[in-house]
Design a protein around this motif. Structure first.
Motif, PDB file in Angstrom:
ATOM      1  N   ALA A  65      35.608  57.250  62.838  1.00  0.00           N
ATOM      2  CA  ALA A  65      34.413  57.549  62.044  1.00  0.00           C
ATOM      3  C   ALA A  65      34.616  58.785  61.200  1.00  0.00           C
ATOM      4  O   ALA A  65      33.860  59.727  61.266  1.00  0.00           O
ATOM      5  N   SER A  66      35.700  58.797  60.431  1.00  0.00           N
ATOM      6  CA  SER A  66      35.894  59.933  59.544  1.00  0.00           C
ATOM      7  C   SER A  66      36.869  59.519  58.466  1.00  0.00           C
ATOM      8  O   SER A  66      37.325  58.383  58.420  1.00  0.00           O
ATOM      9  N   GLY A  67      37.236  60.459  57.632  1.00  0.00           N
ATOM     10  CA  GLY A  67      38.161  60.146  56.553  1.00  0.00           C
ATOM     11  C   GLY A  67      39.620  60.160  56.968  1.00  0.00           C
ATOM     12  O   GLY A  67      40.497  59.913  56.160  1.00  0.00           O
ATOM     13  N   GLN A  68      39.884  60.445  58.225  1.00  0.00           N
ATOM     14  CA  GLN A  68      41.272  60.583  58.672  1.00  0.00           C
ATOM     15  C   GLN A  68      42.095  59.335  58.388  1.00  0.00           C
ATOM     16  O   GLN A  68      43.171  59.381  57.832  1.00  0.00           O
ATOM     17  N   PHE A  69      41.570  58.201  58.812  1.00  0.00           N
ATOM     18  CA  PHE A  69      42.274  56.952  58.544  1.00  0.00           C
ATOM     19  C   PHE A  69      41.480  56.074  57.595  1.00  0.00           C
ATOM     20  O   PHE A  69      41.801  54.915  57.400  1.00  0.00           O
ATOM     21  N   GLY A  70      40.401  56.635  57.072  1.00  0.00           N
ATOM     22  CA  GLY A  70      39.581  55.842  56.167  1.00  0.00           C
ATOM     23  C   GLY A  70      38.742  54.813  56.879  1.00  0.00           C
ATOM     24  O   GLY A  70      38.150  53.939  56.252  1.00  0.00           O
ATOM     25  N   VAL A  71      38.674  54.898  58.200  1.00  0.00           N
ATOM     26  CA  VAL A  71      37.857  53.945  58.946  1.00  0.00           C
ATOM     27  C   VAL A  71      36.498  54.569  59.204  1.00  0.00           C
ATOM     28  O   VAL A  71      36.405  55.684  59.692  1.00  0.00           O
ATOM     29  N   HIS A  72      35.458  53.857  58.866  1.00  0.00           N
ATOM     30  CA  HIS A  72      34.116  54.378  59.119  1.00  0.00           C
ATOM     31  C   HIS A  72      33.303  53.330  59.841  1.00  0.00           C
ATOM     32  O   HIS A  72      32.527  52.606  59.235  1.00  0.00           O
ATOM     33  N   LEU A  73      33.472  53.262  61.137  1.00  0.00           N
ATOM     34  CA  LEU A  73      32.709  52.262  61.874  1.00  0.00           C
ATOM     35  C   LEU A  73      31.252  52.688  61.993  1.00  0.00           C
ATOM     36  O   LEU A  73      30.945  53.880  62.022  1.00  0.00           O
ATOM     37  N   PRO A  74      30.350  51.709  62.074  1.00  0.00           N
ATOM     38  CA  PRO A  74      28.956  52.069  62.338  1.00  0.00           C
ATOM     39  C   PRO A  74      28.842  52.760  63.686  1.00  0.00           C
ATOM     40  O   PRO A  74      29.635  52.506  64.589  1.00  0.00           O
ATOM     41  N   THR A  75      27.835  53.604  63.826  1.00  0.00           N
ATOM     42  CA  THR A  75      27.760  54.512  64.963  1.00  0.00           C
ATOM     43  C   THR A  75      27.900  53.835  66.310  1.00  0.00           C
ATOM     44  O   THR A  75      28.732  54.221  67.133  1.00  0.00           O
ATOM     45  N   LEU A  76      27.082  52.810  66.547  1.00  0.00           N
ATOM     46  CA  LEU A  76      27.091  52.210  67.878  1.00  0.00           C
ATOM     47  C   LEU A  76      28.455  51.616  68.204  1.00  0.00           C
ATOM     48  O   LEU A  76      28.953  51.748  69.319  1.00  0.00           O
ATOM     49  N   LEU A  77      29.073  50.997  67.200  1.00  0.00           N
ATOM     50  CA  LEU A  77      30.392  50.427  67.435  1.00  0.00           C
ATOM     51  C   LEU A  77      31.411  51.528  67.696  1.00  0.00           C
ATOM     52  O   LEU A  77      32.250  51.422  68.590  1.00  0.00           O
ATOM     53  N   ALA A  78      31.293  52.611  66.926  1.00  0.00           N
ATOM     54  CA  ALA A  78      32.233  53.717  67.107  1.00  0.00           C
ATOM     55  C   ALA A  78      32.106  54.285  68.514  1.00  0.00           C
ATOM     56  O   ALA A  78      33.099  54.555  69.184  1.00  0.00           O
ATOM     57  N   VAL A  79      30.885  54.477  68.956  1.00  0.00           N
ATOM     58  CA  VAL A  79      30.681  55.034  70.303  1.00  0.00           C
ATOM     59  C   VAL A  79      31.214  54.068  71.356  1.00  0.00           C
ATOM     60  O   VAL A  79      31.856  54.471  72.331  1.00  0.00           O
ATOM     61  N   LEU A  80      30.975  52.793  71.147  1.00  0.00           N
ATOM     62  CA  LEU A  80      31.475  51.801  72.108  1.00  0.00           C
ATOM     63  C   LEU A  80      32.988  51.845  72.197  1.00  0.00           C
ATOM     64  O   LEU A  80      33.573  51.866  73.285  1.00  0.00           O
ATOM     65  N   VAL A  81      33.632  51.869  71.024  1.00  0.00           N
ATOM     66  CA  VAL A  81      35.092  51.940  71.002  1.00  0.00           C
ATOM     67  C   VAL A  81      35.564  53.196  71.735  1.00  0.00           C
ATOM     68  O   VAL A  81      36.502  53.158  72.531  1.00  0.00           O
ATOM     69  N   THR A  82      34.871  54.326  71.475  1.00  0.00           N
ATOM     70  CA  THR A  82      35.237  55.582  72.112  1.00  0.00           C
ATOM     71  C   THR A  82      35.171  55.464  73.636  1.00  0.00           C
ATOM     72  O   THR A  82      36.095  55.880  74.344  1.00  0.00           O
ATOM     73  N   VAL A  83      34.088  54.890  74.117  1.00  0.00           N
ATOM     74  CA  VAL A  83      33.919  54.802  75.566  1.00  0.00           C
ATOM     75  C   VAL A  83      35.000  53.911  76.175  1.00  0.00           C
ATOM     76  O   VAL A  83      35.583  54.243  77.218  1.00  0.00           O
ATOM     77  N   VAL A  84      35.278  52.798  75.504  1.00  0.00           N
ATOM     78  CA  VAL A  84      36.292  51.885  76.048  1.00  0.00           C
ATOM     79  C   VAL A  84      37.663  52.553  76.074  1.00  0.00           C
ATOM     80  O   VAL A  84      38.377  52.514  77.079  1.00  0.00           O
ATOM     81  N   VAL A  85      38.016  53.208  74.952  1.00  0.00           N
ATOM     82  CA  VAL A  85      39.308  53.891  74.902  1.00  0.00           C
ATOM     83  C   VAL A  85      39.362  54.981  75.962  1.00  0.00           C
ATOM     84  O   VAL A  85      40.353  55.144  76.672  1.00  0.00           O
ATOM     85  N   GLY A  86      38.274  55.728  76.089  1.00  0.00           N
ATOM     86  CA  GLY A  86      38.227  56.792  77.087  1.00  0.00           C
ATOM     87  C   GLY A  86      38.431  56.245  78.489  1.00  0.00           C
ATOM     88  O   GLY A  86      39.220  56.786  79.280  1.00  0.00           O
ATOM     89  N   ALA A  87      37.742  55.146  78.806  1.00  0.00           N
ATOM     90  CA  ALA A  87      37.883  54.569  80.139  1.00  0.00           C
ATOM     91  C   ALA A  87      39.321  54.126  80.373  1.00  0.00           C
ATOM     92  O   ALA A  87      39.874  54.301  81.466  1.00  0.00           O
ATOM     93  N   PHE A  88      39.935  53.585  79.323  1.00  0.00           N
ATOM     94  CA  PHE A  88      41.308  53.128  79.464  1.00  0.00           C
ATOM     95  C   PHE A  88      42.254  54.285  79.725  1.00  0.00           C
ATOM     96  O   PHE A  88      43.116  54.221  80.603  1.00  0.00           O
TER      97      PHE A  88
END
Lengths: 490, 307, 393
Positions: free
Chosen positions: A119-142
């Motif tokens: 969710a930033s300009g780093q890779f040019g990916v800007h996911l919508p908030t809920l999806l970004a948070v979901l991805v974060t939680v899944v990656v974190g759990a992994f």
């Protein structure tokens, strides 16, 4: 707000009944010991259901930004909510699973960085908030799962060290991955800037309004906290929670009883990591940036202090710990407030140690008199010896009691500090009467060191206070405020 | 070839200091089964004591005693100071927790480490301190030495390596040839049985901490003689010392020495041949590999727990 | 036990309440005019603890000294408020402190943030509240230069030139005066050195100089392996460290290993008591202030107030920044006839301040094109056999 219910048994006066485990019986005895009005009030308070406490707490806390319009207080409140979330997550691993995880802050960082990646300009990916948070939680759990893998074969100290190394590894990786085969992955020491804010209900959440911290993120964080608290509560009272408790108390017995010990350990790591990652996304979105050095040793000690102080294993306890330590750290920054807190702690400490007895009176009066005597002696010797800073109010009043020299020779701070430490430690070794006599000059010396040495660098002093709290807690009351006293069965 | 020799010398110097720190960890772990997180900070305090005494003796620009006496005196001061510190830490932060769950002394150790680092910062400030050994006799310690091919092995590094090895030999002697050492080995093998045999466990533990902290003090001075010291070196030094102890096999004294040297070489060669940026990472990966595939290290015994 | 917990909590809450009773006033209060007869506050935001604590401690001591000696002659009562932004806590702490000072109606301006990261994180907050920030050390180019990646705001100023001056100046000196053909550049994986290293490397590469780039973790203490990696025919090692003792040790180890390369340090390495290996070079944004006649009294006074400490390169700019800030406050007071209506009044006056007898030499003017000093240039020094710094470029 404890998780246990009073033990119903009543032990006869001459010991536990036949067929009853003495240790269990004594535990119940403790619960019934407090009588009188305070005891019955306490018993009634214990009947209040946990969700009532939670709702009350949320209600009071959410009124804070309404009552207090100072951006600073709101900001500190927000940071405290983040701390509460982190403490809840660490509680899963340390309190429920009994695994010493020293790499927890790295998982917080994983969450923050993952959110920044998606969710930033780093890779040019800007996911919508809920999806970004979901991805974060899944990656974190992994990643938590990966971190937990060594726990299958390592125990106690070894696991602690491996997780500590993971923390160092994370730090090194994030700082250096700005030139991996020519690609900038993590922004290196400059971190990632311009991270997207949360976008909820069609609006970007604003961090501040005319320079003052806005409340939108605070309420989002509070809502997340409520959800996480309730969810974890249910997990704790489920089969998994009970299995974790048995794992914590005696891993060998648990395994012998057929618990999937390895799976449980991994589960606790993953859960803790998921909570940390969720908090990380909040952190990254609010600050609109992530830097590697944030997720390092100091933060680890702070969170641990909160968990230990509140009582590891008790959800309400760790929240209480965060509520105490978070604002305390902020308060101690300001010499004026730190001074008030110190004297309050001193008086409170004397009261606590001696309750309402003659000793309290003797020690208090003795210290005050001793102080004035020293002050008179010092000012008689030389005016500059007591001519230190006298910015009115509390400082001025105290300066009549404590000797505050105008100029401190450079050998004084180390000598008095180490002297105070030595005296304080010696006090624990000698017997009662001598101890009382020595206590008076020690208390005065403590005030002297506080005024002259520690208030000069409040920043470092805060951390020293934390260290002392941590050591003191482990020795005097390892179960913290609301935790349960554990007995390790070998 | 010259690069290789130079890197080997670098590795040997680094490794000697790591070995001394690792020995402290191993000794304490053997006897108490406790990882003393505060050990790295004792090392840091040792380097500061050395600096302080050095200034008292006139500093490196105007020493009031000959060079060899200077070095001996500051090392002795560090040994004494660190031993006292180590004994105090054991007495007040670890002894009350000897029968507590294993997690308790670990957290207490974390607290002690944090407390030490910040206390030193409060008292002495955050700026780096340089012994400035170069000023002694116009850089003699740096510029004079033994030549190996095209590469020169400077006096200062010789001193570091020799002192470290002498200390390790003394330690080995103490542990294997004296009664106190025998008591220590017995305690590390089985504490209860040793107590039943009439060994004063408290005294043995104090003795262990004295030894370990003294070594850390020597390491601190050896470190400070070559590079500037500051209050934050304890954390990383502790991690590296611990890595060395684990690689060699924690609880094993020759293991700690070997582990320290191996770590020093690994770091030096990685920095020299692979990449300076990722050398830290590489070293950590080695450690994690060891912990997962051979947790008993090179010389340690596989820990079989009796139920 | 629970009884005492309750008691302890009550004590804590009570003392908290008591202490916040004297806490910073709320936002509403900052819209009232503040009288210049009362005590005004200047906040200094810098790392006072942690790995970069040496930087902040130095800046704080010089800022304190400036307040102690310059406030009275200006007719002001100034209190310096310390804000600690340890690098370990990153941006969050800078923002928290920003909130604190925005809410405090007496804080008229901020000296700092000392780190580029802290500046980036908090400058928007200050801008919205109209508080001026004058930094003595945040040198990231993007903070003041109008580029697509501008990260600063119009309320951010700095009294030292940025990386875009120092890196190329050093590189050009190496190329033109030192005729260097082979240069080794080392960075320390933090914003200051990485910025400088990148800037210098770009210029060197363009001129066809052979560059070896090494990167050392910030916690590195022993650079032996790095010294080994320096080619024996390298001319210069560019070593933009903020810890002068490290530069000293590196130069000594170069001699130890018989390498002919000379160490070239940046303004962070400027300290004639800590870095004094003859033959090395140092660049700084000011001539050595111990050599400026007009500063003798100032230095003597500072040394008296700070026994045993040496004059580094981080402190004097903080003195200067505080001086500019106090002058701006004075101007705002005069324009407002004895009171300051809003903090923005102070911000407006900052650009109009001129200082003769600037502590870093000469006079101080703001550049008209950006919030940097006018005609900022860097000076190159060579360390002489007796350890003193000689101006060579």
């Amino acid at each position: 707000m404890t998780d246990s219910t009073p033990h119903g048994s009543h032990t006869p006066a001459d010991g536990p009944a036949v067929g009853q485990d003495e240790w269990v019986a004594r535990h119940g005895e403790h619960q019934l010991l407090r009588g009188g009005r305070l005891g019955s009030a306490e018993a009634r308070l214990r009947l209040v259901p946990w969700w009532a406490w939670l709702i009350l707490f949320l209600a009071v806390f959410s009124l804070l930004p309404v009552v207090e319009s100072s951006g600073y207080v709101r900001r500190v409140a927000f940071d405290t909510v983040l701390y509460m979330l982190l403490a809840l997550g660490l509680n899963i691993v340390v309190g429920w699973g009994g695994l010493l995880d020293l790499g927890y802050v790295a998982l917080y960082g994983v969450g923050a960085y993952t959110y920044a990646f998606v969710a930033s300009g780093q890779f040019g990916v800007h996911l919508p908030t809920l999806l970004a948070v979901l991805v974060t939680v899944v990656v974190g759990a992994f990643v938590g799962f990966l971190l937990g893998l060594p726990s299958r074969r390592l125990t106690g100290d070894y696991l602690a060290i491996v997780t500590l190394f993971f923390l160092q590894l994370f730090q090194t990786l994030m700082t250096n991955a700005d030139n991996v085969f020519g690609h900038d992955l993590t922004g290196g020491p400059n971190g990632i800037l311009n991270v997207d804010p949360f976008h909820l209900f069609g609006h970007d959440l604003a961090v501040q309004h005319q320079g003052v911290f806005a409340v939108s993120y605070f309420y989002v964080a509070l809502a997340v906290f409520a959800v996480v608290f309730v969810a974890l509560r249910f997990v704790n009272f489920s089969r998994t929670g009970r299995a974790w408790r048995s794992l914590r108390e005696d891993p060998l017995a648990a395994e012998a009883m057929g618990m999937p010990v390895n799976r449980l350990k991994l589960l606790s790591f993953s859960f803790g990591a998921a909570v940390a990652a969720l908090t990380g996304s909040l952190f990254a979105a609010l600050n609109a940036s992530v830097f590697p050095l944030t997720f390092y040793f100091i933060l680890l000690i702070v969170i641990y202090t909160m968990v230990i102080l509140g009582g590891s294993g008790s959800q309400a306890g760790v929240v209480l710990g965060a509520l105490i330590v978070g604002p305390l750290l902020e308060l101690l920054r300001d010499p004026g407030k730190a001074r008030i807190l110190f004297y309050a702690a001193l008086v409170g400490g004397v009261l606590f140690a001696f309750r309402r007895s003659r000793t309290t009176a003797i020690v208090s009066v003795g210290t005050i008199v001793f102080g004035f005597v020293m002050h008179v002696l010092a000012s008689a010797h030389s005016a500059s010896w007591v001519a230190g800073e006298k910015a009115g109010g509390a400082a001025g009043a105290v300066a009549h009691w404590v000797v505050v020299p105008a100029h401190l020779a450079s050998w004084i701070p180390p000598t008095t500090y180490i002297g105070l430490l030595t005296l304080a430690l010696l006090l624990t070794l000698i017997d009662r009467r001598v101890r009382l006599v020595l206590l008076v000059p020690t208390l005065y010396l403590a005030a002297f060191v506080w005024e002259n040495v520690m208030l000069a660098s409040p920043e470092t002093m805060r951390y020293i206070v934390l260290g002392v709290i941590l050591i003191g807690l482990m020795i005097l009351r390892p179960n913290g405020l609301l935790g349960e006293r554990r007995v390790e069965i070998i | 070839m010259d690069t290789f020799i130079q890197l080997t010398i670098d590795g040997l110097t680094l490794g000697s200091v790591y070995a001394l720190i690792a020995l402290g960890y191993t000794l304490v772990y053997g006897v108490l089964k406790l990882l003393n997180f505060a050990h790295g900070d004792v090392f840091m305090v040792g380097s500061f004591i050395g600096f302080g005494v050095l200034q008292l003796l006139g500093g490196t620009s105007n020493p009031i005693v000959p060079i060899w006496a200077l070095i001996v005196l500051i090392t002795l001061a560090a040994i004494v100071g660190c031993s006292v510190l180590g004994v105090a830490i054991e007495r007040f932060a670890y002894r009350p927790l000897r029968d507590a769950p294993r997690i308790a002394p670990l957290i207490s150790a974390l607290g002690v480490s944090f407390f030490l680092e910040n206390s030193m910062q409060l008292l002495f400030g955050a700026q780096p301190r340089n012994y400035d050994t170069f000023s002694l006799a116009n850089g003699a310690l740096y510029l004079r030495g033994i030549d190996i091919g095209q590469v020169r092995l400077p006096l200062l590094r010789i001193i570091t390596i020799v002192v470290a090895f002498v200390m390790m030999f003394l330690l080995w002697f103490l542990v294997t040839r004296t009664r106190s050492g025998k008591a220590m080995r017995a305690t590390s093998f089985d504490r209860e049985a040793a107590a039943m045999m009439g060994i004063n466990i408290d005294r043995v533990i104090v003795f262990t901490f004295v030894l370990g902290s003294a070594l850390a003090g020597v390491a601190g001075v050896m470190f400070g003689l070559r590079v500037p010291t500051n209050v934050t070196i304890g954390f990383v030094a502790g991690l590296k010392g611990f890595t060395a102890a684990v690689i060699g096999g924690i609880g094993s004294i020759p293991g700690a020495m070997a582990g320290g040297l191996i770590l020093g070489f690994a770091e030096s060669y990685t920095q020299g041949y692979v990449s300076t940026k990722w050398s830290d990472l590489f070293v950590f990966l080695i450690l994690i590999a060891f912990m997962i595939f051979r947790p008993q290290g090179l010389f340690g015994r596989a820990d079989i727990r009796k139920v | 036990m629970k009884k005492l917990i309750g008691l302890a909590l009550a004590v804590l809450v009570a003392s908290f309440a008591a202490s916040t009773a004297s806490a910073g006033p709320k936002v509403a209060a900052s819209s009232q005019a503040v009288s210049c007869n009362g005590t005004l506050k200047i906040a200094i935001v810098t790392p006072l603890t942690g790995g970069a604590g040496f930087l902040g401690a130095e800046q704080a001591s010089w800022a304190k000294y400036a307040v102690a000696t310059l406030a009275k002659p200006l007719g002001l009562k100034i209190q310096l408020v310390l804000g600690d932004t340890p690098v370990e806590q990153g941006a969050a702490i800078a923002q928290t402190l920003a909130q604190k000072y925005v809410g405090d109606s007496k804080v008229m301006g901020v000296i700092g943030p000392a780190t580029s990261g802290g500046a980036v994180a908090s400058t928007k907050t200050y801008q919205q509240a109209g508080i001026a920030q004058i930094s003595p050390s945040a040198t990231s180019t993007q903070l003041t230069k109008a580029a697509p990646t501008l990260t600063g705001t119009p309320s951010f100023f700095r009294v030292v030139p940025g990386d875009y001056v120092q890196g190329p100046t050093d590189a050009h000196y190496m190329i033109d005066k030192l005729k260097a053909k082979k240069v080794v550049i080392i960075d320390f994986q933090e914003p200051y050195s990485v910025g400088l290293a990148n800037a210098a490397q770009a210029v060197l590469k363009k001129a066809g100089v052979s560059v070896t780039r090494l990167s050392a973790p910030n916690t590195t203490t022993d650079y032996s392996a790095y010294v080994t990696k320096v080619p024996s025919d390298a001319d210069i090692v560019f070593f933009p460290t903020q810890k002068p003792p490290d530069a000293q040790t590196f130069a000594q180890q170069l001699l130890e290993q018989g390498k002919k390369a000379k160490v070239f340090g940046s303004d962070g390495s400027n300290d004639s008591t800590a870095f004094k290996v003859p033959g090395s070079y140092v660049s700084n944004f000011a001539p050595d202030i111990t050599g400026i006649a007009a500063d003798k009294a100032i230095i003597a006074g500072w040394k008296k107030a700070n026994p045993g400490k040496s004059v580094g390169s981080f402190g004097p700019p903080a003195y200067g920044a505080t001086q500019v800030m106090m002058n701006a406050i004075k101007r705002a007071c005069t324009a407002g006839h004895g009171s300051i209506k809003t903090k923005r009044d102070v911000l407006r006056q900052v650009k109009r301040v001129r200082i003769n007898n600037w502590i870093l030499g000469g006079t101080f003017r703001w550049s008209t094109k950006s919030n940097d000093p006018l005609n900022a240039k860097f000076y190159i020094f060579q360390i002489q056999p007796n350890g003193s710094y000689k101006l060579v470029g």
